[in-house]
Design a protein around this motif. Structure first.
Motif: not given
Length: 209
Positions: A13, A16-17, A75-78, A80-81
């Motif tokens: 997380g 992630a970017a 991973t929430e960010s992954f 979401a993407f």
């Protein structure tokens, strides 16, 4: 177990970017890896799960030609993407230690460089969960970095471990699988990773006989 999942989720997380920028699209993947996943996908029938799906590019590949495919990741960010990039596909935040599907309901599970972060003592339990979720005849494809089995290495994001086909094969058999094949290839100049690659395929027998 929970703390391990939590630490992995936090590690990815936090980066992630960066990860999405360098390894978040299928076009950034090695063509041989793409070909291997496609071959495996086309040998399966039934619903497919991308276990540890990351940004979702492998899930999208599994879903080509109308296949029923979904992704799960810590991973929430992954997630979401992946949901925003592939809006027609289902993605869920969760652990592949407890796959949210009925027993014997999946036709295939892809674990593409996601099992590498599982502490070696816990890998058998994960493989047993994969076996629970797969229907008889269902297939599994695991991608990993090849080296001395169970030895840690300095992964850029989270603690990770080497495996080889023989040792993973033994664990797969213990979990109820039949090993059907695998591939190996050296790391080549220009690749994102710096280690030898390998994979192993296995199936759940259709009957005890």
């Amino acid at each position: 177990m929970i703390s391990s999942d939590s630490s992995i989720a936090a590690a990815y997380g936090g980066r992630a970017a960066e990860y999405i920028e360098i390894a978040g699209a299928l076009e950034q993947m090695d063509e041989r890896d793409v070909a291997a996943v496609v071959r495996w996908r086309d040998e399966t029938t039934g619903p497919l799960l991308d276990a540890g799906c990351g940004p979702g590019q492998w899930t999208a590949l599994l879903a080509e030609d109308g296949r029923d495919a979904r992704g799960i990741d810590l991973t929430e960010s992954f997630v979401a993407f992946a949901r925003s990039t592939y809006p027609g596909l289902p993605f869920e935040v969760g652990s592949f230690r407890r796959i949210p599907v009925p027993t014997a309901s999946l036709g295939g599970i892809l674990s593409w460089y996601s099992l590498i972060h599982t502490p070696p003592a816990e890998v058998h339990d994960v493989l047993s969960e994969f076996a629970r979720a797969l229907a008889p005849g269902g297939g599994l494809l695991i991608g990993f970095f090849e080296g001395e089995p169970r030895e840690p290495f300095a992964h850029a994001v989270a603690p990770a471990y080497y495996w080889n086909q023989e040792t993973l094969g033994e664990l797969l058999v213990d979990a109820g699988f039949v090993v059907t094949g695998g591939e190996r290839r050296a790391r080549e100049p220009g690749e994102i990773s710096a280690r030898p690659h390998a994979s192993v395929t296995a199936v759940i027998p259709r009957s005890a006989g």
